[in-house]
Motif scaffolding. Structure first.
Motif, PDB file in Angstrom:
ATOM      1  N   SER A 136       0.798  -1.243   0.058  1.00  0.00           N
ATOM      2  CA  SER A 136       0.062   0.082  -0.153  1.00  0.00           C
ATOM      3  C   SER A 136       0.695   1.144  -0.131  1.00  0.00           C
ATOM      4  CB  SER A 136      -0.986  -0.102   1.372  1.00  0.00           C
ATOM      5  OG  SER A 136      -0.157   0.197   2.394  1.00  0.00           O
ATOM      6  N   THR A 137       0.234   2.601  -0.329  1.00  0.00           N
ATOM      7  CA  THR A 137       1.002   3.614  -0.125  1.00  0.00           C
ATOM      8  C   THR A 137       1.858   3.872   1.137  1.00  0.00           C
ATOM      9  OG1 THR A 137      -0.539   4.518  -1.680  1.00  0.00           O
ATOM     10  CG2 THR A 137       0.731   6.333  -0.235  1.00  0.00           C
ATOM     11  N   GLU A 138       1.203   3.507   2.364  1.00  0.00           N
ATOM     12  CA  GLU A 138       1.917   3.562   3.370  1.00  0.00           C
ATOM     13  C   GLU A 138       2.790   2.794   3.690  1.00  0.00           C
ATOM     14  OE1 GLU A 138      -1.683   3.545   3.138  1.00  0.00           O
ATOM     15  OE2 GLU A 138      -1.846   5.549   3.431  1.00  0.00           O
ATOM     16  N   GLU A 139       2.693   1.679   3.467  1.00  0.00           N
ATOM     17  CA  GLU A 139       3.683   0.526   3.478  1.00  0.00           C
ATOM     18  C   GLU A 139       5.051   0.913   2.484  1.00  0.00           C
ATOM     19  OE1 GLU A 139       1.199  -3.525   4.269  1.00  0.00           O
ATOM     20  OE2 GLU A 139       1.298  -2.724   2.444  1.00  0.00           O
ATOM     21  N   SER A 140       4.725   1.375   1.384  1.00  0.00           N
ATOM     22  CA  SER A 140       5.757   1.801   0.193  1.00  0.00           C
ATOM     23  C   SER A 140       6.559   2.872   0.834  1.00  0.00           C
ATOM     24  CB  SER A 140       4.863   2.278  -0.987  1.00  0.00           C
ATOM     25  OG  SER A 140       4.147   1.255  -1.555  1.00  0.00           O
ATOM     26  N   VAL A 141       5.966   3.778   1.443  1.00  0.00           N
ATOM     27  CA  VAL A 141       6.674   5.113   1.943  1.00  0.00           C
ATOM     28  C   VAL A 141       7.443   4.702   3.134  1.00  0.00           C
ATOM     29  CG1 VAL A 141       6.661   7.159   2.996  1.00  0.00           C
ATOM     30  CG2 VAL A 141       5.166   6.779   0.824  1.00  0.00           C
ATOM     31  N   GLU A 142       6.946   3.738   4.037  1.00  0.00           N
ATOM     32  CA  GLU A 142       7.761   3.321   5.115  1.00  0.00           C
ATOM     33  C   GLU A 142       8.978   2.424   4.576  1.00  0.00           C
ATOM     34  OE1 GLU A 142       7.169   0.231   8.977  1.00  0.00           O
ATOM     35  OE2 GLU A 142       5.560   1.056   7.918  1.00  0.00           O
ATOM     36  N   LEU A 143       9.032   1.653   3.674  1.00  0.00           N
ATOM     37  CA  LEU A 143      10.194   0.995   2.660  1.00  0.00           C
ATOM     38  C   LEU A 143      11.119   1.919   2.225  1.00  0.00           C
ATOM     39  CD1 LEU A 143       8.296  -2.139   1.614  1.00  0.00           C
ATOM     40  CD2 LEU A 143       9.958  -2.251   3.393  1.00  0.00           C
TER      41      LEU A 143
END
Length: 632
Positions: free
Chosen positions: A203-210
């Motif tokens: 997801s967008t949130e998971e992507s930005v965290e990575l």
């Protein structure tokens, strides 16, 4: 094994899909034994013992040179390889491990050309898969099968220099999410047993965290998520040097800084029987004879072909690929970013590499030169392209190094038109005794070499004692290597240093230095650590980088490092990582090499001048003239 047989074996494996827990099906590829490639188990074991013997050392350059001089028309080599890049070094290793008598000459240094200037990816050809699906192109699909097979072998055969790398593809609408997810699942499925890791959606949130520097919105669009898949990554030049040294340990005669000035023909002029060679370090020339010459000179293969036939039709269509190095904060450690299609249709990527970020690339027509330089507009294109996907300011002043490499796109010289230009490789025999292998890519160097040696055996009616065994052969330093082996270095070795006052100062073998040595030299890292400890060469060569003085001495003794450029560009990657840091390290590098090679003051001055001129071709922000209004 012929290319046809290889593809038949892959096709059979693909057809033999069975139901598993992986959402339906996974492709099972049968394990490959030495016998599948024509090599007996005992022969392969003997080769491995020879290469990986802890007491084994490569022959000196003087011994190798004398061996080439000692050939004659009555006592020729079986194969003489021209070119010490990935393909040429791979040909030498393949041929010598089949029991053939092999020589290799390289005008500059191993990996001095295209092979050190790659994208650093060992990729399975995901772009070819897209073309295969939408153009119903079976030829492109064969490239994917082939590349996926070879990708895993490259990583397995050099585990200390290669690794799997997750690559993130950003999606800005839900169509892209579905499109890339389906496409990359197909990629997983085709990889089968050679799969590195499963792709997945974030997801967008998971992507930005990575990937914290990834922009969530901008340019009138919003990030919907990312699809992450895995390809391989490598230290290309060190892998190339490792191939050459492995060939030398197996019995091949390899000589860098040796230029072919002409080809030798038999009395009636019908067959190539050798080459006139100039040792560029001494200026002396000599003849070397061989039953077959393999031309693996990359972008320069046409110049070799024209030594045999001045009317030979060109088969190289050169393409320029520019890459830049940025600080590590542009990309997180262990996660790359790849955009398959930018607004102008090109591919752009940012990948973590050796503690920095490599970004690229371009693909444009170019002239063939010894030292290609990136143009400022190409650098600006890369900066513009990546800035569209990042939430950090992209600055030209952050460019630590920038380089250009020439891709030797191949065209079959017997083809009637230029539509045969391909990313695949071409093997041809223009004149009896002269085999040319060109095109292809780093990922498939091993199978390219196999095809070239098969052609050489046929041309020269050679009698190898074995079939190809390189499918399952570790390069030097790879046998028995473990990712945790750096801990042995930290626990058992010190970095002894000489202070400015001449005192010996003990220092710890820090984790960064130990990890670097372990990955660069594999199981031979302890030899370098021992030099750092016992010979008080434990200082770092450049602030902020893990390269040690001991590496200069080791590479001079055991890796045919004959110049300062050899060291800063190929034995370590400092020139590629940080041009300014490489320049600061040069005086000490030259001082140590001078002690190893007995250079006089004149040679040392010459080395410094040549290295400075070399570094000027890497357009970092420190040595490039630019007027940048967008990336200040």
């Amino acid at each position: 094994m012929t290319a046809t047989a290889r593809l038949r074996r892959i096709g059979t494996a693909v057809a033999a899909a069975v139901t598993t827990a992986y959402g339906g099906t996974i492709l099972l590829v049968p394990p490959v034994s030495a016998n599948d490639h024509g090599g007996s188990g005992s022969h392969l074991a003997a080769i491995r013992q020879k290469i990986h013997d802890p007491s084994a050392t490569i022959p000196s350059r003087e011994v190798q040179r004398s061996s080439l001089i000692g050939t004659s028309p009555a006592n020729p080599l079986d194969v003489l390889v021209i070119g010490g890049g990935a393909t040429g070094s791979g040909v030498a290793l393949d041929a010598v491990t089949r029991g053939l008598r092999v020589g290799l000459v390289e005008r500059e240094d191993f990996s001095s050309g295209t092979s050190s200037r790659s994208t650093k990816l060992i990729h399975g050809g995901v772009r070819y898969l897209e073309k295969a699906v939408f153009k119903f192109d079976y030829g492109q699909l064969k490239l994917v099968f082939h590349a996926l097979e070879e990708r895993k072998q490259v990583i397995d055969n050099a585990p200390h220099l290669c690794n799997a790398l997750p690559c993130m593809t950003p999606c800005f609408d839900w169509f892209e999410v579905v499109y890339y997810w389906i496409g990359l699942k197909m990629y997983d499925l085709i990889a089968g047993a050679r799969l590195l890791h499963l792709s997945r959606f974030y997801s967008t949130e998971e992507s930005v965290e990575l990937f914290p520097t990834l922009a969530k919105e901008g340019k009138g669009r919003r990030l919907r998520g990312t699809v992450v898949y895995y390809d391989g990554q490598m230290n290309d030049a060190r892998l190339n040097v490792g191939l050459a040294c492995t060939a030398a340990l197996a019995g091949a005669t390899v000589l860098n800084h040796a230029e072919v000035v002409s080809l030798l023909k038999d009395d009636i002029g019908e067959r190539i029987i050798g080459a006139q060679i100039r040792d560029t370090l001494t200026g002396k020339e000599f003849d070397t004879y061989a039953k077959v010459i393999v031309n693996a000179a990359g972008p320069f293969c046409d110049s070799i072909r024209k030594m045999a036939d001045k009317n030979a039709r060109d088969m190289i269509c050169p393409s320029s690929g520019v890459h830049i190095i940025l600080p590590d904060y542009y990309s997180p450690e262990g996660m790359g970013l790849i955009v398959p299609k930018t607004k102008d249709g090109r591919v752009v990527f940012m990948l973590p590499w050796l503690g920095r970020t490599v970004a690229g690339t371009t693909d444009s027509n170019t002239a063939i030169t010894f030292l290609p330089e990136p143009h400022e507009d190409e650098i600006q294109f890369i900066l513009d392209a990546i800035s569209d996907y990042l939430n950090v300011k992209v600055r030209r002043t952050d460019v630590l190094s920038a380089w250009s490499g020439i891709r030797p796109l191949a065209m079959d010289p017997s083809a009637k038109n230029t539509e045969s230009i391909s990313r695949d490789h071409v093997v041809c025999e223009d004149l009896p005794g002269l085999i040319t292998i060109t095109g292809g890519k780093w990922t498939t160097y091993r199978s390219m070499a196999e095809d070239a040696v098969d052609a050489a055996i046929k041309s020269g009616k050679l009698t190898p004692t074995s079939g190809c065994v390189t499918h399952n052969l570790h390069i030097v330093g790879g046998e028995g290597w473990d990712p945790a082996s750096f801990t042995v270095l930290t626990q058992q070795y010190m970095r002894m240093k000489i202070s400015y006052k001449g005192k010996v100062v003990p220092g710890v073998m820090d984790t960064a230095s130990a990890k670097h040595l372990s990955h660069a030299y594999g199981t031979l890292a302890e030899r370098v650590a021992a030099i750092a400890q016992d010979e008080c060469l434990g200082k770092r060569l450049a602030h902020g980088y893990p390269f040690l003085e001991a590496e200069v001495a080791y590479c001079a003794r055991h890796e045919y490092c004959e110049s300062a450029i050899d060291f800063i560009a190929r034995r370590t990657r400092l020139a590629f990582l940080d041009t300014d840091a490489a320049g600061r390290a040069l005086p000490r590098v030259i001082q140590i090499l001078a002690a190893e090679h007995k250079w006089d003051k004149s040679r040392q001055k010459q080395e410094l001048q040549k290295a400075k001129e070399f570094l000027e071709t890497f357009k970092s922000s420190k040595n490039a003239q630019f007027h940048d209004g967008k990336h200040n």
